[in-house]
Each structure stands twice: as C-alpha cells, then as structure tokens.
Design an enzyme around this catalytic site. Structure first.
Site, mmCIF file in Angstrom:
data_model
loop_
_atom_site.group_PDB
_atom_site.id
_atom_site.type_symbol
_atom_site.label_atom_id
_atom_site.label_comp_id
_atom_site.label_asym_id
_atom_site.label_seq_id
_atom_site.Cartn_x
_atom_site.Cartn_y
_atom_site.Cartn_z
ATOM 1 N N ASP A 139 6.756 4.910 -11.790
ATOM 2 C CA ASP A 139 6.705 3.461 -10.817
ATOM 3 C C ASP A 139 7.689 3.793 -9.480
ATOM 4 O O ASP A 139 8.996 4.380 -9.695
ATOM 5 C CB ASP A 139 7.376 2.341 -11.728
ATOM 6 C CG ASP A 139 7.359 1.112 -10.923
ATOM 7 O OD1 ASP A 139 6.307 0.204 -10.924
ATOM 8 O OD2 ASP A 139 8.365 0.496 -10.217
ATOM 9 N N ILE A 140 7.524 3.365 -8.581
ATOM 10 C CA ILE A 140 8.001 3.506 -7.178
ATOM 11 C C ILE A 140 9.291 2.484 -7.416
ATOM 12 O O ILE A 140 9.082 1.325 -7.373
ATOM 13 C CB ILE A 140 7.197 3.351 -5.953
ATOM 14 C CG1 ILE A 140 5.988 4.260 -5.916
ATOM 15 C CG2 ILE A 140 8.155 3.712 -4.952
ATOM 16 C CD1 ILE A 140 5.063 4.043 -4.811
ATOM 17 N N ASN A 142 7.702 -2.634 1.316
ATOM 18 C CA ASN A 142 6.761 -3.342 1.999
ATOM 19 C C ASN A 142 7.528 -4.454 2.877
ATOM 20 O O ASN A 142 6.845 -4.772 4.098
ATOM 21 C CB ASN A 142 6.066 -4.419 1.050
ATOM 22 C CG ASN A 142 4.971 -3.349 0.337
ATOM 23 O OD1 ASN A 142 4.267 -2.815 0.930
ATOM 24 N ND2 ASN A 142 4.703 -3.654 -0.889
ATOM 25 N N GLU A 196 2.462 -0.521 -7.603
ATOM 26 C CA GLU A 196 3.113 0.825 -7.411
ATOM 27 C C GLU A 196 3.253 1.678 -8.468
ATOM 28 O O GLU A 196 4.093 2.599 -8.471
ATOM 29 C CB GLU A 196 4.332 0.379 -6.712
ATOM 30 C CG GLU A 196 5.540 -0.207 -7.635
ATOM 31 C CD GLU A 196 5.470 -1.700 -7.391
ATOM 32 O OE1 GLU A 196 6.440 -2.607 -7.753
ATOM 33 O OE2 GLU A 196 4.136 -2.174 -7.324
#
Length: 235
Positions: free
Chosen positions: A83-84, A91, A126
C-alpha cells in the site's frame, strides 16, 4: 459453415470454412471478428485499465490457481500486499492526475523488480498484491524488502520536481499443510500490511520465519555420544 473446434473455446485464429466454398465468406469473417472481440473483452475484464496489470478479479483467479499448485506440488505460495503511504496527501497536494502517474510509476517499478513468474496485480485504489509462486516466507522477505527499497529510491519526476513515494508491505505464505481459504490468506497478508502501517510505514511485516534445523536429531545424538554430556538431546 463448419468450425474446426468449439467456438466457445477456439482462438480467433482458428480456421473457418464456408460449406459452399465461398472465398471471404461473410459469416466466417463475422465469426472470426466476434472471436477477436471476445478475446479483447476477456483481457479487459481481467486488466486494470490504468496500470495495465491484473485487476482484483484477475488476482483472485491467479491466487486460487497458485494455491491449487501448492496443494499438488507441495511448494509454498507467498503473497505480498503493498500500500502506498500517505497516498491521499499525494492526491491532495499534487492532484489526481499526478496520483494516477504515481500508480503507473509504481507498477513499472514492480514489473522491473519481480521475477517473470511473479504476478503483480492492482488490488484496488493504492493497494497492490504480488503473488510469489514456489516461494517460502524466508525467500519472500528479501523480495518484499527489495521492492520497498526500489520504490523509496526511485522518485517520480513531475515537471522537474521529485515526488518521493514509500510503501508498506505485509507478507503471508500458503503451505501445503495449511487449511485456509484464499480470503483468509489475503486477510493474513493485509493484517501484516496494517501492522507495517502502525510500525511507522515504509517497512515490511510478516510472521516469524520458521527456524531451520541444520543438524538432525540423529546427528545431535551422535555428537552428544562423542563429546559427552556437554550436548544433550535438548540441544
């Protein structure tokens, strides 16, 4: 018109013949075109349109296949969930278009880092999943660590500015003696992923790797007899 094989399973290139021998038979051409379209649609259903790798549906099918392979061969299958970190900030600060670029960038790095037999997929948002066939937990740890380092050390260039990304990773391994479902394996890997988040992010979490007994019980007994009580059966 006759078909050399069952239409529902034959590839688009299968030979189609017109029963009256007409060259460029419109029906045969139409069936061939329908097959090509069906093949394209099948790929689209299993492919994430943004990154070009397998989507959630493709991931589940691939993981089910690898678990079946493990049950047949006895070779373990490892699963890495990734997971980022702080993707919402990406964003918010850089815009959703840059966020999409970040997902594509990460996908490219994954494809360059894993083996050809490994299966990277976009799990959703993500979060990504990497299936490692024929890979023990011990062997999967350096793979996950290498992925983490490559992503951390390869920032995304955005109009001359560097956007540094980090990821958190969790690993779970399916062994022949396991009696868990695909969903349970994914849950295990996800739990270790969340543990990595809680540990400060940008790290890899997993169960404790099994210890490897280099010396067998018989060898230990022999050594004990040779060197006396300094080495007991418990050693």
């Amino acid at each position: 018109m006759t078909v050399n094989s069952d239409d529902s399973h034959a590839p688009a290139s299968s030979t189609l013949t017109c029963p009256v021998g007409v060259t460029d038979c419109p029906i045969a051409l139409e069936v061939a075109e329908l097959r090509r379209n069906l093949s394209t649609l099948s790929d689209l259903v299993k492919t994430d349109p943004l990154t070009g790798i397998g989507n959630y549906r493709s991931f589940i099918q691939a993981l089910e296949q690898e678990i079946e392979r493990t049950l047949r061969s006895g070779q373990p299958t490892s699963l890495v969930m990734l997971d980022i970190d702080f993707f919402k900030k990406v964003n918010d600060q850089w815009g959703h278009e840059v966020g999409n670029q970040a997902l594509i960038h990460l996908t490219t790095l994954l494809q360059k880092t894993v083996r050809k037999l490994d299966i990277p997929c976009r799990y959703g948002g993500e979060e990504f999943a990497i299936i490692l066939p024929d890979t023990t937990l011990t062997a999967s740890i350096p793979v996950a660590e290498r992925i983490r380092q490559v992503i951390e050390n390869t920032p995304l260039d955005v109009a001359g500015k560097s956007l540094k990304l980090t990821v958190s990773l969790g690993i779970a391994t399916y062994r022949e003696q396991e009696n868990i479902s695909v969903a349970e394996l994914v849950k295990q890997a996800d739990e270790y992923l969340y543990q990595a988040k809680e540990n400060g992010r940008n790290c890899v979490c997993h169960a404790k790797p099994p210890s490897i007994n280099i010396v067998s019980k018989e060898e230990k007994q022999t050594l004990s007899e040779l060197f006396g009580s300094g080495m007991t059966k418990k050693d």
